[in-house]
Enzyme design. Structure first.
Site, PDB file in Angstrom:
ATOM      1  N   HIS A   1      53.733  45.877   8.675  1.00 45.80           N
ATOM      2  CA  HIS A   1      54.553  46.437   7.604  1.00 45.80           C
ATOM      3  C   HIS A   1      55.931  45.801   7.512  1.00 45.80           C
ATOM      4  O   HIS A   1      56.534  45.811   6.429  1.00 45.80           O
ATOM      5  CB  HIS A   1      54.698  47.955   7.786  1.00 45.80           C
ATOM      6  CG  HIS A   1      53.500  48.718   7.328  1.00 45.80           C
ATOM      7  ND1 HIS A   1      52.386  48.902   8.123  1.00 45.80           N
ATOM      8  CD2 HIS A   1      53.221  49.331   6.153  1.00 45.80           C
ATOM      9  CE1 HIS A   1      51.482  49.610   7.447  1.00 45.80           C
ATOM     10  NE2 HIS A   1      51.957  49.870   6.258  1.00 45.80           N
ATOM     11  N   GLY A   2      56.452  45.274   8.589  1.00 42.07           N
ATOM     12  CA  GLY A   2      57.773  44.667   8.478  1.00 42.07           C
ATOM     13  C   GLY A   2      58.361  44.250   9.802  1.00 42.07           C
ATOM     14  O   GLY A   2      57.934  44.694  10.871  1.00 42.07           O
TER      15      GLY A   2
END
Length: 478
Positions: A326-327
């Site tokens: 996700h990041g």
């Protein structure tokens, strides 16, 4: 170009008309049209990144065909690892270069060293995490023999770049979507009606629910020092509905738009906030990503085979990798780890597969027990979302500490009645439509056409009233 913009509102009917009324007699021309418009759609953000998706497409197309020709295990494995290396290499550079560099410098400094470095001003290509996993699924499935490699570059490139789901999913498997590019598609009025209905519901989720909740979630999280524990918990609830409405709304629009062109995408959300435990939640949330990790990482690691230690190890690996997907921030890793911890008691007691059916109850006692389970699961999810939404670990811990303080029992300092009413009505509609693919699919069963169209008018009016300046979807940053 984003779904909730005037640009897309003009773009879609033009492509629809060309697709069905100009190129409808030639499958090759339809696929070529989809490829061209998909590149236009993607290049609307930044045309420079078209070369990136084109290169990734070319690499996996060539490797797929070479896998078909090669019989030696060593050569086939080499080709597979070239595909994995190229795709994950691009993803790692654009998404994680600065993260690893900064953490390396911090670790070096922590042990008394000194090192100079300069981070790069890297722009993250929209949707790179999604189309990278989509092309990888093709190569892996060809390697495993689950699908035959295609020798038609136009079809394959259209599959990789298919504009409805290109930038934020669902992450389609080659085994499901690619064969649909080979088959002649005929216009279906009934299917188009379902598609338009799903697009409408997706816009309601995004514009009416997500964007309304975002205003208050942003205000509370950005000024968390000024608010009580009860207000911060409410901020977490608002973010929970923001991210659900935003992401599942995108998926609904993508699936509905695909229906308009004769394609069937897989369901990506299945009413996750009605889950009775965290295992059920993750079977219902971002289904395409979770099944991707299950099939291509969890099962190869051993899945649920072996002793309890190995089962839990695999669960933690999956969730931490999912968080990192996700990041490039420790908050996402903490979010993934916390969800893995939620799984521990379910795995220990062997109850992680208890709730696989649609919720049903026969008496008030059952309904009360189910309601408590849903509420408990939702609150656990909200606590995890606080890490996901926070700028850093410190902020997340400060918010959680405030929530578990006496200020939790004070009246919330922010209490927007309109937003709360909208969320309440939204959940009522979701509840009564929970056994469908999307909530208002059941509207088609209404006996009176006037009632059906009246509901559509009301939902459209809510979208019009709530619409601002076409806010981007959260998952564009992933």
């Amino acid at each position: 170009m984003i779904f909730n913009s005037l640009d897309f509102g003009l773009f879609l009917p033009i492509i629809f008309a060309l697709y069905w009324f100009v190129f409808n007699k030639s499958l090759k021309k339809q696929n070529l049209l989809l490829l061209i418009v998909s590149y236009v759609f993607y290049g609307w953000w930044d045309w420079r990144f078209l070369s990136l998706i084109a290169f990734s497409t070319l690499v996996d197309f060539i490797i797929g065909n070479q896998l078909l020709k090669q019989k030696g295990i060593a050569h086939r494995k080499l080709l597979l690892w070239i595909s994995i290396g190229v795709n994950l290499g691009f993803l790692g550079f654009f998404k994680y270069y600065n993260f690893f560099l900064e953490n390396f410098v911090d670790a070096f400094t922590f042990f008394g060293g000194s090192i100079s470095s300069s981070s790069l001003n890297i722009i993250l290509p929209v949707g790179i995490s999604f189309y990278t996993f989509q092309t990888l699924s093709y190569t892996i499935d060809v390697y495993k023999g689950n699908i035959k490699a295609t020798n038609n570059f136009i079809d394959f490139a259209a599959f990789v770049s298919f504009f409805p789901q290109l930038v934020a999913g669902p992450i389609e498997r080659a085994t499901n979507l690619l064969p649909q590019f080979y088959s002649k598609r005929t216009f279906s009025y009934a299917n188009s009606v379902i598609g338009m209905r799903q697009i409408l519901w997706g816009l309601v989720k995004k514009v009416v629910i997500a964007d309304s909740c975002a205003f208050y979630a942003n205000e509370i999280f950005n000024n968390h020092q000024d608010y009580s524990g009860s207000t911060l918990l409410l901020g977490g609830v608002f973010f929970a509905f923001q991210i659900y409405g935003d992401f599942s709304g995108y998926s609904d629009i993508a699936i509905g738009t695909s229906r308009l062109f004769g394609f069937k995408l897989l369901q990506n959300f299945s009413f996750p906030y009605f889950s009775r435990d965290m295992a059920e939640f993750w079977r219902r949330w971002h289904i395409s990503l979770n099944t991707w990790f299950r099939d291509y990482l969890y099962i190869p690691l051993g899945g649920s085979r072996g002793n309890l230690f190995f089962k839990l190890r695999n669960v933690f690996i999956i969730f931490i990798v999912s968080g990192f997907w996700h990041g490039a921030n420790w908050t996402f890793i903490a979010w993934g780890a916390l969800n893995a911890f939620y799984f521990v008691p379910l795995m220990v007691f062997g109850i992680n597969r208890n709730n696989t059916d649609v919720i049903a109850y026969t008496n008030i006692k059952d309904a009360f027990v189910i309601a408590l389970k849903i509420l408990g699961t939702f609150l656990l999810t909200v606590l995890a979302w606080i890490f996901f939404r926070s700028e850093n670990i410190t902020q997340a811990l400060e918010i959680i500490a405030s929530i578990f303080s006496m200020s939790l029992f004070s009246a919330p300092m922010v209490l927007p009645k309109t937003a709360i009413l909208l969320v309440g009505l939204f959940m009522v509609i979701e509840w009564f439509g929970r056994n469908q693919e999307f909530a208002i699919e059941k509207f088609s069963l209404f006996k009176y056409r006037s009632l059906r169209y009246g509901c559509y008018v009301i939902l459209s009016a809510l979208i019009y009233i709530s619409h601002s300046s076409g806010k981007e979807f959260i998952y564009f940053q992933f």
